[in-house]
Design an enzyme around this catalytic site. Structure first.
Site, PDB file in Angstrom:
ATOM      1  N   CYS A 189       0.868  -1.153   0.000  1.00  0.00           N
ATOM      2  CA  CYS A 189       0.000   0.000   0.000  1.00  0.00           C
ATOM      3  C   CYS A 189       0.906   1.203   0.000  1.00  0.00           C
ATOM      4  O   CYS A 189       1.570   1.448   0.974  1.00  0.00           O
ATOM      5  CB  CYS A 189      -0.858   0.017   1.246  1.00  0.00           C
ATOM      6  SG  CYS A 189      -1.656  -1.543   1.548  1.00  0.00           S
ATOM      7  N   GLY A 190       0.954   1.962  -1.045  1.00  0.00           N
ATOM      8  CA  GLY A 190       1.718   3.161  -0.926  1.00  0.00           C
ATOM      9  C   GLY A 190       2.430   3.666  -2.151  1.00  0.00           C
ATOM     10  O   GLY A 190       3.314   4.492  -2.053  1.00  0.00           O
TER      11      GLY A 190
END
Lengths: 274, 274
Positions: B118-119
């Site tokens: 995530c990111g």
């Protein structure tokens, strides 16, 4: 995932490319160290070439790679169906996918959005199309489907650390995908539906991961009117869901869930009415 | 995050850009529906321009955006320090960051890897540099730091759905960052360290999210010799950790943890020796 070690024998690990087996590690618990062996998720960097040009590299779990590639290209609007693909070769050993489009002159997009969802969900297009569907479900159905999904999370049970998503007709799970990337699970489902000529329209999507705007846009692209997650949505995902006509359900766990948009798609269960 | 609703009053929400407040939703629990108001994480699409060219769009939580931009550029090898930045303007309203490098002729990279974390952790470079450090810690210290991190997860307590990471000297948390993207939390920490002229060397990194190879490479770039996660690492992250000299700790929860590489960096606690 060591707490599930006893489950490992039930599944033939040799078949499971998504799992790196027999990793030696040291476990500390209650002030005591134990050397043990565990399974963890595999990870690969799959490079996708389209018409001999490098498009993108996706970090993913090495399962259903052909589905992942097709679903990714479809979600990004690079193909609109299998007819747009002249040939495809996915070579796991070389970590590459070689896709030739029916249109050899197709101009590849170059700008990419890096998404917060686990799963390399590059966005070459960001507009969503409103979902037109009469599909409804009940909290009881949704919670039952989430339980089914948890039972089918083979890689998770073996090694932990992966997300799972499923496409459902509200009664059964039609397609299930696991991946270290949240977005990859949706692309794998999309790709498998293309290969199996299974419509995603009027279906329900379940995911163990959080729902960001990017997940929502993939659902809209699938024309899925109900999206369910075990976790939280973001504010943008909720706004999009409201605009796109999608019922967004979060925190679906045990006997509870939260509906953030279009609650009319979640009717009372028949047994609640009685 | 409705289960924590009672905590919301303790924190001044108006200051918290990372949270979308007062989202109306319907909660189903034990066969009963209740209309209620909750907070969820905010999400924005930040477009980064470098030398007037669009580099990338990162989906992120709108906090510490200047840190995120600097940390991202540093992690990707586009800058090697603040000296390489002639000027930077981050405009939250327009969702853009305009960075001018000291070298106006700098040639931007074009190939990107989409990471499963995530990111939005695009990887323009994937080689890691071996970490040279004598840093050691104890299980007790690690577990105590994880508890400190959980206490400092302000956005998570308010709205759920975000990851948090922290840089520590093994005793205290020096920098904490929250984001809907796992990788963004590391970039925000890296950027804040650049701005505060705080060395990341010989520190310990804690994260609530899973550790993929990309997280590990960011840690190596920081020259951090110990990486701790509440969740699972991938097989590639473990291999990289072994090669790069990093002790990789997973499933750090309660009184337990698992060490996947370089266990010599996790010595017995003083109170265990006694």
């Amino acid at each position: 995932m060591e707490k599930k070690l006893n489950k490992q024998e039930e599944i033939d690990v040799s078949d499971l490319k998504g799992v790196a087996a027999d990793i030696i590690c040291d476990r500390f618990s209650g002030e005591r160290w134990v050397r043990t062996s565990v399974h963890v998720p595999s990870e690969m960097a799959l490079k996708i070439y389209v018409n001999c040009q490098e498009l993108v590299t996706i970090l993913c779990t090495p399962t259903k790679l052909n589905c992942l590639v097709l679903g990714f290209l479809y979600a990004e609007g690079i193909i609109s169906g299998l007819d747009d693909v002249a040939s495809m070769r996915v070579c796991e050993e070389e970590s590459l996918a070689d896709v030739r489009l029916s249109n050899p002159e197709y101009e590849l997009p170059t700008l990419r959005t890096l998404t917060p969802g686990c799963g390399g969900g590059a966005v070459f297009k960001t507009q969503g199309q409103r979902v037109d569907s009469d599909l409804v479900t009940t909290p009881t159905e949704v919670l039952s489907l989430m339980k089914q999904l948890q039972k089918q999370m083979v890689l998770y049970r073996l090694g932990g650390g992966v997300h799972a998503s499923a496409l459902s007709d509200t009664k059964n799970l039609l397609v299930v995908a696991e991946d270290i990337g949240r977005h990859n699970t949706l692309d794998k489902i999309q790709g498998e539906c293309l290969l199996r000529q299974l419509s995603t329209r009027d279906r329900l999507l379940l995911s163990t991961g959080r729902v960001s705007s990017e997940m929502l846009l993939k659902a809209a692209k699938m024309q899925v009117p109900i999206v369910v997650s075990r976790h939280s949505p973001t504010g943008s995902a909720i706004s999009l869901a409201r605009d796109l006509g999608i019922a967004l359900v979060g925190y679906a766990r045990g006997s509870r869930l939260v509906v953030y948009s279009h609650p009319e798609r979640l009717i009372r269960s028949a047994d609640e009415d009685s």
